[in-house]
Write an enzyme that holds these catalytic residues in place. Structure first.
Site, short mmCIF file in Angstrom:
data_model
loop_
_atom_site.label_atom_id
_atom_site.label_comp_id
_atom_site.label_asym_id
_atom_site.label_seq_id
_atom_site.Cartn_x
_atom_site.Cartn_y
_atom_site.Cartn_z
N THR A 270 0.82 -1.21 0.00
CA THR A 270 0.00 0.00 0.00
C THR A 270 0.85 1.26 0.00
O THR A 270 1.99 1.25 0.51
CB THR A 270 -0.91 -0.01 1.25
N ASP A 271 0.29 2.37 -0.48
CA ASP A 271 1.00 3.65 -0.42
C ASP A 271 1.21 4.11 1.03
O ASP A 271 2.02 5.00 1.29
CB ASP A 271 0.28 4.75 -1.24
N GLU A 272 0.45 3.53 1.96
CA GLU A 272 0.56 3.97 3.36
C GLU A 272 1.91 3.65 3.99
O GLU A 272 2.27 4.22 5.01
CB GLU A 272 -0.58 3.39 4.20
N TYR B 132 -1.86 -0.47 11.15
CA TYR B 132 -2.10 -1.07 9.83
C TYR B 132 -0.89 -0.88 8.93
O TYR B 132 -0.35 -1.86 8.39
CB TYR B 132 -3.35 -0.47 9.17
N LYS C 210 1.77 -3.62 7.37
CA LYS C 210 1.95 -3.81 5.93
C LYS C 210 3.42 -3.59 5.55
O LYS C 210 3.95 -4.30 4.68
CB LYS C 210 1.07 -2.85 5.14
#
Ligand code: NAD
Ligand code: DAU
Length: 347
Positions: A126-128, A151, A155
């Site tokens: 994810t971009d997060e 989260y 990831k």
């Protein structure tokens, strides 16, 4: 490439990828492997359920024996890993399951893949992982990780473990990092399906903070298509950003949904912010474009794409009404009762 295991295949993006692959490649066997957590839903796979090149296996990526036996029984040569706990707000309330699925589970998939032998292992990240992006920077694949929520930290753990298996053991890996995804079959805890389904029932819509956070919105068909391009054409050991190149403030997205729902702004309630809320995510996706990836939905199509998304949830009320019962309502109260009360509204 012949027997592809798609973990998390009963979720939002995983099921879109499965629906695309089963139809596009009748010569491949697609095995969806999913724990069926609260977010997994076999109805998302109804369109492919009876096709001869599709199978479903219920299992947990953090269960070594379930992973090993599925690799062996189905002679898996390719893994595409979507399986994850995916909701930031739930990770703030209870991080344990996130670490177990998103970090430990990814390691178990890799370890078993290493023993079994795997042609290719694609991991959906994810971009997060890049964290809150300041100014007008767009994250590049080699930028440092600065995850801020349980989260995104979980990831980042899985993403880095994939890198380690490539560097240390020479595994043929690919990582994709996607931006905020929207479209049909999204679990109604995420901004778009949550607000659309609540607004249909004229319920209060809890906007976190001032609503000025920036997300880059990517249609689910384009996210699945980007993963396909990276799987087929990506270079072993590389990561690829999958961006919508469609930055929007939350409040603008929310107003667009209200416009297409023909609902009033009086439904909006500005509530206390998400803890540690990242203000902006933004990525550069030139590396994936160089492999030939093209989106179906661009920035200029967003108004129409949101209208179509609203129309899908209006036409498929039975899909989300079944979900918004039981555990969902318990989570809703935990997440929103005090926030809405602080804004003078009732959950
Ligand atoms: P989702 O919550 O809709 O689906 C996740 C699926 O994984 C569910 O079917 C669930 O049952 C399954 N699952 C969870 N834990 C599992 C486990 N231990 N073993 C087997 N199955 C398990 O999520 P999504 O939005 O479809 O996201 C899919 C992937 O894409 C995730 O890895 C997520 O981090 C990533 N991602 C999502 C977005 C987004 O905007 N939704 C953007 C970028 C990346
Ligand atoms: O950026 C990619 C990520 O996008 C994925 O990795 C995650 O799996 C996915 O859930 C999504 O994360 P976000 O936290 O950005 O998505 P969410 O839909 O939860 O929230 C989008 C924005 O809307 C965010 O700034 C928070 C805000 N929001 C969300 C909810 C649920 C609200 O203001 N009110 C809400 O009730």
């Amino acid at each position: 490439m012949k027997n592809i295991m798609v973990t998390g295949g009963a979720g939002f993006i995983g099921s879109a990828f499965v629906r695309q692959m089963v139809k596009k490649h009748p010569e491949f066997n697609i095995i969806a492997f999913d724990k069926l957590t609260y977010a997994g839903n076999l109805e998302n796979l109804t369109p492919v359920n009876d096709l001869p090149n599709f199978k479903f296996v219920q299992g947990d990526i953090a269960d070594r024996e379930a992973v090993r036996s599925t690799y062996e029984e189905h002679a898996i040569d390719t893994v595409v890993n979507f399986a994850a706990e995916s909701h930031v707000d739930r990770s703030i309330l209870s991080p344990d399951a996130f670490i177990n699925s998103n970090t430990v589970g990814v390691h178990i998939l890799l370890e078993s893949a290493q023993k079994h032998g795997m042609e290719r292992f694609l991991h959906v990240s994810t971009d997060e992982v890049y964290g809150d992006i300041e100014g007008d920077h767009f994250s590049l694949e080699d930028d440092p990780f600065q995850p801020n929520s349980p989260y995104s930290a979980s990831k980042a753990g899985g993403d880095l473990m994939v890198r380690a298996y490539h560097v240390t053991y020479g595994m043929n890996t690919i990582v994709t990092r996607g931006s905020n995804t929207y479209g049909p079959y999204q679990y109604p805890e995420k901004l778009m399906p949550f607000f659309i389904s609540e607004a249909i029932d004229d319920r209060p819509l809890p906007v976190y903070g001032n609503g000025m956070q920036v997300r880059d919105w990517l249609h689910v068909e384009d996210h699945a298509g980007g993963i396909y391009t990276a799987l087929m054409k990506g270079e072993a050991g590389q990561a690829y950003n999958i961006a919508g190149e469609n930055q929007q403030n939350n409040i603008d997205v929310i107003r667009l949904m209200l416009k297409h729902l023909n609902k009033p702004e009086t439904l909006l309630k500005y509530v206390p912010d998400r803890e540690g809320h990242d203000r902006r995510y933004a990525m550069n996706c030139d590396k994936l474009k160089a492999l030939g990836w093209k989106r179906l939905y661009d920035h200029s199509d967003f108004d129409k794409a949101v209208a179509d998304t609203v129309a899908w949830y209006k036409a498929n009320e039975s899909w989300w009404r079944k979900i918004k019962t039981g555990e969902y309502l318990e989570y809703y109260k935990r997440q929103y009762a005090a926030r809405l009360a602080a804004a003078g509204a009732t959950a």
